[in-house]
Design an enzyme around this catalytic site. Sequence first.
Site, PDB file in Angstrom:
ATOM      1  N   GLU A  85     -44.816  29.366  -8.660  1.00 21.70           N
ATOM      2  CA  GLU A  85     -45.863  30.384  -8.577  1.00 21.70           C
ATOM      3  C   GLU A  85     -46.230  30.992  -9.939  1.00 21.70           C
ATOM      4  O   GLU A  85     -47.429  31.128 -10.242  1.00 21.70           O
ATOM      5  CB  GLU A  85     -45.444  31.476  -7.588  1.00 21.70           C
ATOM      6  CG  GLU A  85     -45.464  30.976  -6.148  1.00 21.70           C
ATOM      7  CD  GLU A  85     -44.687  31.858  -5.188  1.00 21.70           C
ATOM      8  OE1 GLU A  85     -44.230  32.942  -5.610  1.00 21.70           O
ATOM      9  OE2 GLU A  85     -44.525  31.463  -4.019  1.00 21.70           O
ATOM     10  N   ASP A 111     -43.762  38.151 -11.454  1.00 19.70           N
ATOM     11  CA  ASP A 111     -44.262  37.830 -10.112  1.00 19.70           C
ATOM     12  C   ASP A 111     -43.400  38.523  -9.055  1.00 19.70           C
ATOM     13  O   ASP A 111     -42.310  38.059  -8.725  1.00 19.70           O
ATOM     14  CB  ASP A 111     -44.245  36.310  -9.922  1.00 19.70           C
ATOM     15  CG  ASP A 111     -44.834  35.878  -8.578  1.00 19.70           C
ATOM     16  OD1 ASP A 111     -45.169  36.753  -7.762  1.00 19.70           O
ATOM     17  OD2 ASP A 111     -44.944  34.662  -8.355  1.00 19.70           O
ATOM     18  N   ASP A 138     -51.177  28.994  -1.856  1.00 17.53           N
ATOM     19  CA  ASP A 138     -50.112  29.955  -2.122  1.00 17.53           C
ATOM     20  C   ASP A 138     -49.552  30.360  -0.761  1.00 17.53           C
ATOM     21  O   ASP A 138     -50.169  31.146  -0.038  1.00 17.53           O
ATOM     22  CB  ASP A 138     -50.670  31.169  -2.868  1.00 17.53           C
ATOM     23  CG  ASP A 138     -49.650  32.301  -3.001  1.00 17.53           C
ATOM     24  OD1 ASP A 138     -48.454  32.067  -2.725  1.00 17.53           O
ATOM     25  OD2 ASP A 138     -50.048  33.418  -3.384  1.00 17.53           O
ATOM     26  N   LYS A 181     -40.971  33.102   5.016  1.00 19.27           N
ATOM     27  CA  LYS A 181     -40.694  32.455   3.729  1.00 19.27           C
ATOM     28  C   LYS A 181     -39.290  32.792   3.227  1.00 19.27           C
ATOM     29  O   LYS A 181     -38.653  31.982   2.553  1.00 19.27           O
ATOM     30  CB  LYS A 181     -41.745  32.898   2.711  1.00 19.27           C
ATOM     31  CG  LYS A 181     -41.606  32.280   1.323  1.00 19.27           C
ATOM     32  CD  LYS A 181     -42.780  32.686   0.467  1.00 19.27           C
ATOM     33  CE  LYS A 181     -42.661  32.167  -0.953  1.00 19.27           C
ATOM     34  NZ  LYS A 181     -43.861  32.509  -1.752  1.00 19.27           N
TER      35      LYS A 181
END
Length: 576
Positions: free
Chosen positions: A147, A169, A8, A70
């Site tokens: 994810e 999420d 992850d 990210k």
Amino acid sequence: MGKTIGIDLGTTNSCVAVVEGGAAVIIPNSQGERTTPSVVAFTDNGERLVGQVALRQAITNPKGTITSIKREMGTNYRVKAEGRNFNPAEISAIILGKLKKDAESYLGEDVTEAVITVPAYFSDAQRQATKDAGTIAGLNVKRIINEPTAAALAYGVDKEEAKKVLVFDLGGGTFDVSILDIKDGVIEVIATAGDNHLGGDDFDECITTELIDTFSRQYRVNIRNQEITMRRIREAARKAKEELSFTATTQINLPYLTEIKGEQVHLEYTLDRAKFDRLTSALVEKTQKPVLQAMEDAHVTKDDIGKVILVGGSTRIPAVQNKIQLLTGKEGFKGINPDECVAMGAALQGGVMGGEITGLLLLDVTPLSLGIETVGGMCTKVIERNTTIPISKSQVFTTAASFQPQVEIKVLQGERAKAADNKLLGKFKLKGIQKAMAGVPQIEVTFNIDANGIVNVSARDQKTGKAQEITIESSENMSQAEIEKAMEDARRYAGEDENIRSMSETRNRLNTLILQANEMQKQLSKTDKAKGKEAKKDLARPIKDAAKALKGKNTTLDELNRCAMKLEQVMGRYQK
């Protein structure tokens, strides 16, 4: 064949897992922690720090410390360090390299295979950049998976009765919501929506802004251009946000924050949950539209949803949990760790691909529609969003003008009617087509989306057989030569001197101890003047020696440790 790890790669923290005995287990890092901060630092002496050691020195090295990279994946953002510019994939590769090394230490063998997760709403360019990062780090990325889907795997949806599951999420930098249909060991994503620029970082920024505004009103000074000061405030804001998930009130104390007219000034602020909720209410509201959009696309209502799974550290925020319950009619399931479940799901997918786990099938979707630009500047969709992948789909187009010798294919991603309002993924020319009146040539355009969500587009003139194709790579993605050069750099730094790393950790620890000692003197003087005076006298020499050691160019690791031990000993006498 070696183990396939699941990663992850998060905005704030990253996590790595592996399948052992048919179950996913988290791999601790070299510090024994189950998650690793997604932080990279470049120091003045030429070393690269990753994870907790990079985070610890962030306050004293704000220019050289990179966080939340990210959020920049798939863009032309660059980080200047070591005399050159690093793109987001290269910075992410440094983080992945650290996770790979930790996995190898845990498993006692080389690790070359990985499944890496991305937000469901990541574009093709962002997915490709993530895959590039894995390659640079020395990993064969067997699969890129979403994810929320990974979280559903970790939850163990295959063990329950058939139901529809909503995965909410909310991580450090991105937000996704996915609706999954679960039955007979098949996990099928039927709809996804999200926002790639909504996450915990934004909640931190709300507190940061409030602290800056309060400080500016009190002292009539602008501190936004003071990098070290701002780094301390942002770190305090993050900690305050986390504390307010479990307590009603938190105290923010930043001693010696800055200097005004030769005098050291401090920041003290009491933040309660009600004020925090007011500051961040607009962010909580932004989660509503993607939830409703995903439910509409999936043709489900509140009553159809069997369970809501919470993923990402930001789902711990009480106001977010209340919003979820309001939108879905269900309380979010808290039976899995939101910081670890995505990595565990990625490891399970690796286990499925490696044959260690059977009876599970994962069917994911493409988050955005794909098409080409057609006459009038319009976008004609070939593959609609939320289509199950992998998929191949073709559509026949023709020419807009007579006797065209070639056509230009512009590949678009998005939901807007006008081509200009969507993202241009790439373009290519098909030459040598049949010369005929407008509307006669038959040009077949085929879109292929692989299991990673990466796009390949081809065009073929059905009359002449001429064909051309493109694997979508945005201008911000890396060429093979650039990837190989970055891999060389990664290997070169893999053997980095551990003594340098220890020096950096100890220097950061000593800096922190000096700040704590100064704060101790201040607090003691408030509660017991005599004791405060005594502490100030006893701490003066250790603080001075520590500061001198930090300034010294030739200070050894032993000298730094001695200074730290002395400070801790003296402070310990007053902490009893």
